[in-house]
Design a protein around this motif. Structure first.
Motif, PDB file in Angstrom:
ATOM      1  N   CYS A 136       0.849  -1.200   0.000  1.00  0.00           N
ATOM      2  CA  CYS A 136       0.000   0.000   0.000  1.00  0.00           C
ATOM      3  C   CYS A 136       0.884   1.250   0.000  1.00  0.00           C
ATOM      4  O   CYS A 136       1.860   1.343   0.777  1.00  0.00           O
ATOM      5  N   CYS A 139       0.498   4.027   1.284  1.00  0.00           N
ATOM      6  CA  CYS A 139       0.427   4.850   2.499  1.00  0.00           C
ATOM      7  C   CYS A 139       1.571   4.555   3.465  1.00  0.00           C
ATOM      8  O   CYS A 139       1.775   5.257   4.468  1.00  0.00           O
ATOM      9  N   CYS A 167      -5.755   0.480   2.144  1.00  0.00           N
ATOM     10  CA  CYS A 167      -6.585   1.508   1.502  1.00  0.00           C
ATOM     11  C   CYS A 167      -7.528   0.923   0.461  1.00  0.00           C
ATOM     12  O   CYS A 167      -8.642   1.437   0.234  1.00  0.00           O
TER      13      CYS A 167
END
Length: 441
Positions: free
Chosen positions: A425, A427, A437
């Motif tokens: 991910c 993030c 996400c």
């Protein structure tokens, strides 16, 4: 030109008994079921030779010189092939050579009529009648000429006058009576009964000579009866048919249809709704004119009328099933669906979809009140929508005019690279995109 004496295998001097004996002998050799064409020829020869007057006319032509017989054959052949001008030339030459021969005048009149020369045709027919006012062929030919000119009233008068003249001479003509009945039925069906009664009385008391054209003429009369829905004359037509020795299968079938229509007309109007009687009558007519779309549309409308009046008609349909099972079987599938309490809306919708034209659909919708028509039309459109692709989106189509100068839109492009669901991910959580996400999305 066929030699009738040779066909029956007799001498020209044969008497009435010898002619009759020879005819029955030849019929045993050529029965109508196996040899229909040969039987027609034999029947035609017997009809002429067994009638004293017709035999004299035939002998008068048969004894003509060979050259004249060749010209007669040539003129008939020209007329059959549509070469009317040459046929007129040959017949005019024969009339000039034999001015007192009624058959030549009639044949010339027929050729004139086919060419469209009205006055000349009538003049030749009148000349033949001046020589022999009891000549049925001349009366018939003149009446047919007026029919082709759409002068049915004149044709009717000629037929009636011809019948009276023949009666004065102690003669009758099957063809002239059938032609008169056909013309009268087409004009005013109610006034045909006196002629029917007179004709059937003659057949019952004295009998009547018929020729090979009799089945065809009777078929024409039946067509008129079907068109005018004059089933009441069925009992007379049965008696007329009995005078014909050989009736084709198709004609027998039509006679049976007349009997069925008579039984339908005899149904008590107080016990059976007019819609039920109309439907049964129409089913018989549809069986005769299988390709007639007008009858099919009318059947559709009557069925819808019965569906709308099912509360009134259900008990009457049950009564029809018990009292007249043969009539019930004519449309058993439709009647059974009504008695089994099938959805009337579904039955009505089915007939709506069977309608071939928008005009017929509108007629059917006219049987409903305004609210019911709107509901039916909505359900009909929904049934059509089911036939299209489920992914169909009307917003994808523009009803406006097509502009060929409009720039073709470019395909959509992402600003960033597509993230694979199993990739880390972005993030920074350390989890896979689908667990982080991507799961929220």
């Amino acid at each position: 030109m066929n030699n009738y004496y040779t066909l029956l295998n007799i001498e020209q001097t044969a008497d009435a008994q010898e002619i009759k004996r020879a005819y029955y002998t030849m019929v045993k050799r050529y029965p109508p079921e196996r040899f229909p064409e040969e039987f027609k020829a034999l029947r035609g020869a017997y009809d002429v030779l067994s009638n004293e007057k017709k035999r004299k006319e035939y002998d008068a032509v048969y004894n003509l010189p060979e050259e004249t017989l060749t010209l007669i054959h040539m003129a008939d052949e020209y007329l059959e092939k549509g070469n009317v001008g040459k046929s007129i030339t040959v017949w005019a030459k024969l009339v000039e050579r034999y001015p007192v021969n009624t058959r030549f005048h009639i044949s010339l009149g027929k050729a004139y009529s086919k060419r469209g020369w009205k006055n000349k045709a009538v003049a030749e027919f009148n000349k033949a009648l001046e020589m022999d006012c009891s000549c049925a062929d001349a009366w018939e030919s003149m009446a047919i000429h007026y029919v082709t000119e759409y002068k049915t009233d004149e044709a009717r008068k000629i037929c009636v006058k011809g019948i009276e003249k023949l009666k004065e001479c102690g003669q009758t003509s099957f063809g002239l009576y059938i032609l008169a009945l056909t013309i009268i039925l087409s004009c005013d069906a109610d006034s045909a009964e006196p002629i029917f009664i007179e004709f059937t009385d003659i057949i019952r008391t004295n009998g009547i000579a018929v020729d090979e054209a009799a089945p065809t003429m009777l078929s024409g009369l039946l067509v008129c009866v079907f068109q005018k829905k004059a089933w009441a004359y069925g009992k007379y037509i049965e008696k007329i048919a009995n005078a014909i020795p050989f009736i084709p299968l198709e004609l027998r079938d039509h006679l049976e249809k007349i009997r069925v229509l008579e039984s339908i007309a005899a149904l008590d109007p107080k016990r059976y709704h007019e819609f039920i009687k109309d439907l049964l009558e129409l089913l018989v007519l549809v069986s005769i004119n299988e390709m007639d779309s007008e009858y099919r549309y009318e059947q559709l409308l009557i069925e819808c009328s019965i569906i709308q009046e099912i509360n009134v008609c259900r008990n009457q349909i049950l009564r029809l099933k018990g009292e007249h099972p043969d009539l019930y079987k004519m449309h058993a599938s439709f009647f059974n669906d009504l008695l089994r309490n099938r959805s009337t809306k579904r039955m009505f919708d089915k007939r709506m979809q069977e309608a071939d034209t928008l005009e017929t659909q509108r007629k059917i919708m006219g049987l409903l009140n305004e609210e019911g028509a709107e509901e039916l039309f909505t359900r009909f459109l929904e049934s059509l929508d089911e036939e299209f692709d489920e992914d169909f989106d009307e917003d994808d189509y523009d009803d406006g005019p097509l502009d060929f100068f409009t720039e073709i839109p470019k395909p959509y492009q992402r600003d960033t690279a597509k993230i694979n669901r199993n990739s880390p991910c972005p993030c920074g959580s350390g989890k896979k995109y689908k667990r982080c996400c991507g799961a929220a999305k």
